[in-house]
Design a protein around this motif. Structure first.
Motif: not given
Length: 360
Positions: A38, A40, A50
């Motif tokens: 993941p 941001l 995300i």
């Protein structure tokens, strides 16, 4: 019952189930690309997403990464200390060792920086590349000894293996030796646990079933018996385990001649959070795990209303007769402090900004 007659103005809340994802994690892993890891994406001053590759996994608020914004919300909710842990999707159990170690180190450094910059308002749990047990033990030592975090978050299953898998035993031994707390949380959102897929099945049944299986491995699979000093908490009130336990223990007695008193002892060594969404459910959690092992948990900042509604939730449990006044106050704060294992002088924690609130 008039709950206002027993207000305690000095009651300070401790939230033991909250997640954090620092913007610095992606910087630390720059140049490493894998669509399963993941990242941001900041879309505005107030929030972002995300991302898994180029796909949005979850829309999030800026409090997920902004320590000042988080502390401001803790102030409003009357929370003195919050124990932060990685977003579960950051437990990269699919990764080969070198990448898994890199992801864990970046995540742990970020959480440690957030704790250091929180003026005493945050405590931290890191992560370890647990499918690679040797590397996981090495990183666990760094987390506790070098970074000063209180322990790590681990998944309910580790790359397809349950927590009583024999090869995981050295990790639990190391955690016990280091005094590291373990927080067990589902990693895949409940997917693949039950025969129905999608929502609300994964969230409503899959996650709590997954957590119950993890607890079953700890209690019935010998982990807690072998490592009696482990401090282990399970998210979401230990899932459906509190309800399934009588049937599980009966089966253990019938087929394995288990000792019921010993099973009860192992069960009550576990810790659980209060995130069960029904005040009446707290009655059974206290009965199963003991009044000292149920702690406030909110899943902040993901589930709206849980942080700011914590006192009302406990007050409703008191009004229903599910909790005594003393137990409600202990769930709000004392039990969380005990689990973290580090005494905190609430009166000295950011006193200029924090005003304790009462259980109404």
């Amino acid at each position: 019952m008039d709950l206002t007659t027993e207000r305690t103005s000095s009651t300070a809340a401790v939230d033991t189930h909250a997640h954090f994802f620092g913007l610095d994690v992606s910087d630390a892993l720059a140049g490493i690309e894998d669509s399963r890891w993941p990242t941001l994406r900041v879309d505005s001053p107030d929030g972002g997403s995300i991302m898994l590759g180029d796909k949005s996994f979850r829309t999030v608020r800026s409090a997920l990464w902004d320590v000042d914004a988080r502390i401001a919300e803790l102030d409003v909710a009357g929370v003195a200390v919050q124990l932060i842990s990685p977003v579960p999707v950051m437990l990269a159990y699919w990764a080969e060792e070198a990448f898994g170690v890199a992801c864990a180190r970046a995540t742990n450094d970020s959480i440690a920086a957030a704790v250091a910059g929180s003026r005493g308002r945050l405590a931290g749990l890191g992560t370890v590349p647990l499918p690679h047990v040797g590397a996981a033990i090495e990183e666990l030592r760094r987390v506790v000894v070098d970074l000063g975090l209180v322990g790590v978050e681990i998944g309910t299953q580790i790359a397809g293996e349950d927590l009583d898998a024999p090869r995981l035993a050295p990790f639990f031994e190391a955690a016990e030796s280091l005094g590291a707390v373990l927080f067990v949380h589902p990693t895949d959102g409940g997917g693949g646990v039950i025969r129905r897929a999608g929502q609300p099945y994964d969230f409503g049944l899959g996650m709590i079933t997954d957590t119950a299986i993890a607890a079953t491995a700890l209690v019935f699979g010998g982990v807690l018996a072998r490592f009696p000093a482990l401090r282990v908490a399970l998210a979401h009130g230990c899932g459906s385990f509190a309800w399934a336990y009588p049937r599980l223990s009966l089966g253990a007695r019938i087929w394995h001649d288990a000792d019921q008193d010993r099973l009860d002892e192992l069960l009550r060594s576990l810790w659980v959070d209060s995130l069960v969404f029904d005040p009446e459910h707290l009655r059974l959690l206290v009965s199963r795990f003991g009044p000292g092992h149920v702690m406030l948990g909110t899943d902040y900042p993901f589930i709206p209303g849980q942080l700011e509604g914590a006192r009302d939730f406990l007050a409703a449990a008191r009004a229903a007769g599910a909790l005594s006044a003393d137990t409600a106050r202990d769930i709000l704060a004392a039990n969380g402090f005990a689990f973290i294992g580090k005494p905190v002088d609430v009166g000295a924690v950011a006193a200029e900004r924090y005003t304790p609130r009462s259980i109404r």
